[in-house]
Design a protein around this motif. Structure first.
Motif, PDB file in Angstrom:
ATOM      1  N   LEU A  92      27.426  -6.555   1.114  1.00 51.68           N
ATOM      2  CA  LEU A  92      27.328  -5.625  -0.027  1.00 51.68           C
ATOM      3  C   LEU A  92      25.900  -5.571  -0.580  1.00 51.68           C
ATOM      4  O   LEU A  92      25.503  -4.595  -1.205  1.00 51.68           O
ATOM      5  CB  LEU A  92      28.269  -6.063  -1.162  1.00 51.68           C
ATOM      6  N   ILE A  93      25.148  -6.628  -0.362  1.00 52.94           N
ATOM      7  CA  ILE A  93      23.788  -6.721  -0.895  1.00 52.94           C
ATOM      8  C   ILE A  93      22.763  -6.359   0.182  1.00 52.94           C
ATOM      9  O   ILE A  93      21.841  -5.567  -0.030  1.00 52.94           O
ATOM     10  CB  ILE A  93      23.537  -8.168  -1.405  1.00 52.94           C
ATOM     11  N   VAL A  94      22.963  -6.964   1.348  1.00 52.16           N
ATOM     12  CA  VAL A  94      21.967  -6.845   2.410  1.00 52.16           C
ATOM     13  C   VAL A  94      21.910  -5.422   2.986  1.00 52.16           C
ATOM     14  O   VAL A  94      20.816  -4.917   3.276  1.00 52.16           O
ATOM     15  CB  VAL A  94      22.324  -7.896   3.507  1.00 52.16           C
ATOM     16  N   ALA A  95      23.066  -4.765   3.111  1.00 51.76           N
ATOM     17  CA  ALA A  95      23.063  -3.426   3.729  1.00 51.76           C
ATOM     18  C   ALA A  95      22.228  -2.434   2.903  1.00 51.76           C
ATOM     19  O   ALA A  95      21.311  -1.805   3.448  1.00 51.76           O
ATOM     20  CB  ALA A  95      24.489  -2.932   3.950  1.00 51.76           C
ATOM     21  N   PRO A  96      22.457  -2.274   1.579  1.00 58.21           N
ATOM     22  CA  PRO A  96      21.604  -1.344   0.834  1.00 58.21           C
ATOM     23  C   PRO A  96      20.155  -1.805   0.730  1.00 58.21           C
ATOM     24  O   PRO A  96      19.229  -0.997   0.706  1.00 58.21           O
ATOM     25  CB  PRO A  96      22.267  -1.263  -0.552  1.00 58.21           C
ATOM     26  N   LEU A  97      19.967  -3.128   0.702  1.00 55.07           N
ATOM     27  CA  LEU A  97      18.612  -3.686   0.626  1.00 55.07           C
ATOM     28  C   LEU A  97      17.810  -3.266   1.864  1.00 55.07           C
ATOM     29  O   LEU A  97      16.682  -2.747   1.764  1.00 55.07           O
ATOM     30  CB  LEU A  97      18.761  -5.209   0.544  1.00 55.07           C
ATOM     31  N   VAL A  98      18.411  -3.441   3.027  1.00 54.94           N
ATOM     32  CA  VAL A  98      17.737  -3.086   4.286  1.00 54.94           C
ATOM     33  C   VAL A  98      17.566  -1.566   4.382  1.00 54.94           C
ATOM     34  O   VAL A  98      16.502  -1.071   4.782  1.00 54.94           O
ATOM     35  CB  VAL A  98      18.526  -3.662   5.495  1.00 54.94           C
ATOM     36  N   ALA A  99      18.603  -0.813   3.977  1.00 53.04           N
ATOM     37  CA  ALA A  99      18.514   0.654   4.056  1.00 53.04           C
ATOM     38  C   ALA A  99      17.430   1.181   3.111  1.00 53.04           C
ATOM     39  O   ALA A  99      16.764   2.173   3.416  1.00 53.04           O
ATOM     40  CB  ALA A  99      19.863   1.283   3.724  1.00 53.04           C
ATOM     41  N   SER A 100      17.226   0.504   1.977  1.00 57.22           N
ATOM     42  CA  SER A 100      16.198   0.965   1.033  1.00 57.22           C
ATOM     43  C   SER A 100      14.791   0.770   1.608  1.00 57.22           C
ATOM     44  O   SER A 100      13.829   1.313   1.087  1.00 57.22           O
ATOM     45  CB  SER A 100      16.328   0.245  -0.322  1.00 57.22           C
ATOM     46  N   LEU A 274      18.503 -13.044   5.245  1.00 55.95           N
ATOM     47  CA  LEU A 274      19.154 -12.158   6.221  1.00 55.95           C
ATOM     48  C   LEU A 274      18.467 -10.794   6.268  1.00 55.95           C
ATOM     49  O   LEU A 274      18.196 -10.255   7.342  1.00 55.95           O
ATOM     50  CB  LEU A 274      20.642 -11.964   5.863  1.00 55.95           C
ATOM     51  N   ALA A 275      18.194 -10.234   5.075  1.00 52.16           N
ATOM     52  CA  ALA A 275      17.581  -8.899   5.026  1.00 52.16           C
ATOM     53  C   ALA A 275      16.185  -8.944   5.661  1.00 52.16           C
ATOM     54  O   ALA A 275      15.808  -8.036   6.413  1.00 52.16           O
ATOM     55  CB  ALA A 275      17.508  -8.415   3.581  1.00 52.16           C
ATOM     56  N   ALA A 276      15.430 -10.000   5.371  1.00 52.30           N
ATOM     57  CA  ALA A 276      14.076 -10.102   5.937  1.00 52.30           C
ATOM     58  C   ALA A 276      14.159 -10.200   7.462  1.00 52.30           C
ATOM     59  O   ALA A 276      13.380  -9.565   8.185  1.00 52.30           O
ATOM     60  CB  ALA A 276      13.348 -11.315   5.353  1.00 52.30           C
TER      61      ALA A 276
END
Ligand code: URA
Length: 434
Positions: A92-100, A274-276
């Motif tokens: 829920l956090i990583v997906a929008p973070l990466v998409a942004s 994870l996002a990085a």
């Protein structure tokens, strides 16, 4: 070729050829090889293993047994898979973070069963949110917003679905090549060019030790690489729940807090890592560069803005969700029975306590109580006084709090000395800067 000869061959500890594996998977998927022969073969694999080459081929054939998502028209596609944990709301956090930050996260997620929750259930706690999408809608949303999170659309890796159901009832789940090929067949069929695995270890995880988690992670990274994907894995600690919220709406609320630059430090740390790692693979940034951009996206509000855009695009009503969260739910405070330090919190038992409150399913058909769950007020390493509140339990559906409270208290160990706290991120396989 006869299945009985291939069972014999694996029983003797020999490696299969590509043709033999293709014969087994195609025959089993079509129903030409019966369950009893496939279970005997799976048992032989449990005892004698498979080579890296056999495991990659098995994965490829299972991925090819059904629909495969074609993401080739999208740029910087990246997927994330977690082996499942308690309080794990990282998608829920990583997906929008990466998409942004320019990654494309076209993700199919599952529902929860037993002590671990599923991303689809968490998202369905937001009124209106649509998880059932056609392939066309799925691809359009990915193109337009750089992300989508839906339930499975299409028939991905049916050979794995059939084999996993069989393994579940024939004591043949616990085999590294079978687990690794099962997970990776679905990820390969889901189409992303880069894949980051979050392999959990500890009391709430499938793999109980860091050593076993590392073996599984290495096998999966090797398979993905052999199938032409850019791969990395993090081994993360699941000895205690991640963050403070366990339960669907509670977890969405906590994810929103992190996306707004707040929220618990442990959850933030895993999400940033994870996002990085995802951005480093799909955008070819160094890990340090990716991490700095991720932190900036959390601080600036860019990640939260993408979250709002995403939820709205999938028909979710965030205002209605936030209004619902203001309506008090039946709750109960759990207090410490003795003074001392919390030295351990069994994540699996805490997941079961949340399930007893209605947050999860004991059986596939069970309904979910979205408001149910647990908010941890104290975690491992913290000092507590006898009578002090350590957690809040919520339910709209369970008759009482008794069973869940008993289960929660059984999950805690309190001692006189503070425990040694393990790092959250225990290891990284692949993906480090050259
Ligand atoms: N999860 C899967 O998808 N497959 C396994 O074999 C084990 C866990």
């Amino acid at each position: 070729m006869r299945a009985v000869d291939l069972i014999e061959k694996k029983k003797q500890g020999n490696a299969h050829t590509a043709e033999e594996l293709r014969f087994l998977i195609d025959g089993f998927t079509k129903g030409e090889i019966p369950d009893y022969q496939m279970s005997a073969w799976a048992m032989a694999v449990c005892f004698n293993g498979m080579t890296a080459e056999e495991t990659a081929l098995l994965t490829q054939y299972m991925a090819e047994s059904g629909d495969q998502v074609d993401l080739s028209g999208l740029k910087n596609t990246v997927d994330k898979h977690s082996t499942g944990g308690v309080g794990d709301k990282t998608t829920l956090i990583v997906a929008p973070l990466v998409a942004s930050l320019g990654g494309t996260v076209a993700k199919m997620s599952g529902r929860g069963l037993g002590h671990t929750g599923g991303t689809v259930d968490k998202l369905e706690s937001i009124p209106g949110y649509q998880t059932a999408l056609s392939m066309e809608e799925f691809l359009n949303l990915s193109q337009k917003h750089g992300m989508v999170v839906a339930g499975q659309s299409g028939d991905l890796a049916p050979a794995d679905k059939k084999l996993y159901a069989l393994r579940d009832v024939t004591a043949t789940v616990a085999s590294v090549p079978l687990i690794a090929s099962s997970i990776m067949s679905k990820k390969i069929a889901a189409g992303a060019k880069s894949i980051v695995l979050d392999v959990k270890c500890g009391s709430g995880a499938f793999m109980k030790t860091a050593e076993d988690a590392k073996i599984l992670a290495e096998a999966m990274v090797e398979i993905g690489t052999a199938c032409g994907r850019k791969m990395a894995a993090l081994i993360t600690n699941m000895d205690l729940p991640l963050g403070s919220a366990i339960g669907n709406a509670l977890e969405v609320e906590e994810a929103i807090a992190v996306l707004q630059g707040q929220g618990p430090e442990d959850l933030k740390e895993v999400c940033i890592a994870l996002a990085a790692q995802m951005l480093s693979l799909c955008r070819k940034w160094s890990l340090a560069q990716a991490e700095a951009k991720v932190k900036e996206a959390l601080q600036s509000g860019a990640a939260y803005a993408k979250f709002e855009e995403w939820i709205t695009a999938q028909s979710g009503d965030l205002n209605a969700f936030l209004q619902q969260r203001k309506v008090p739910c039946r709750s109960h405070r759990v207090v410490a029975k003795e003074s001392g330090y919390i030295t351990a919190m069994d994540a699996e038992q805490i997941g079961i306590a949340a399930m007893l409150l209605g947050a999860g399913r004991a059986k596939k058909e069970d309904a979910i109580d979205y408001a149910a769950g647990i908010r941890l007020l104290k975690k491992t390493g913290e000092q507590v006084q006898k009578g002090e509140s350590i957690a809040e339990l919520f339910t709209a559906s369970a008759e009482d709090f008794e069973g869940a409270e008993r289960c929660f208290l059984n999950a805690l160990t309190v001692g006189a000395q503070p425990p040694k706290i393990l790092p959250l991120i225990l290891d990284r396989i692949g993906g480090a800067d050259e």
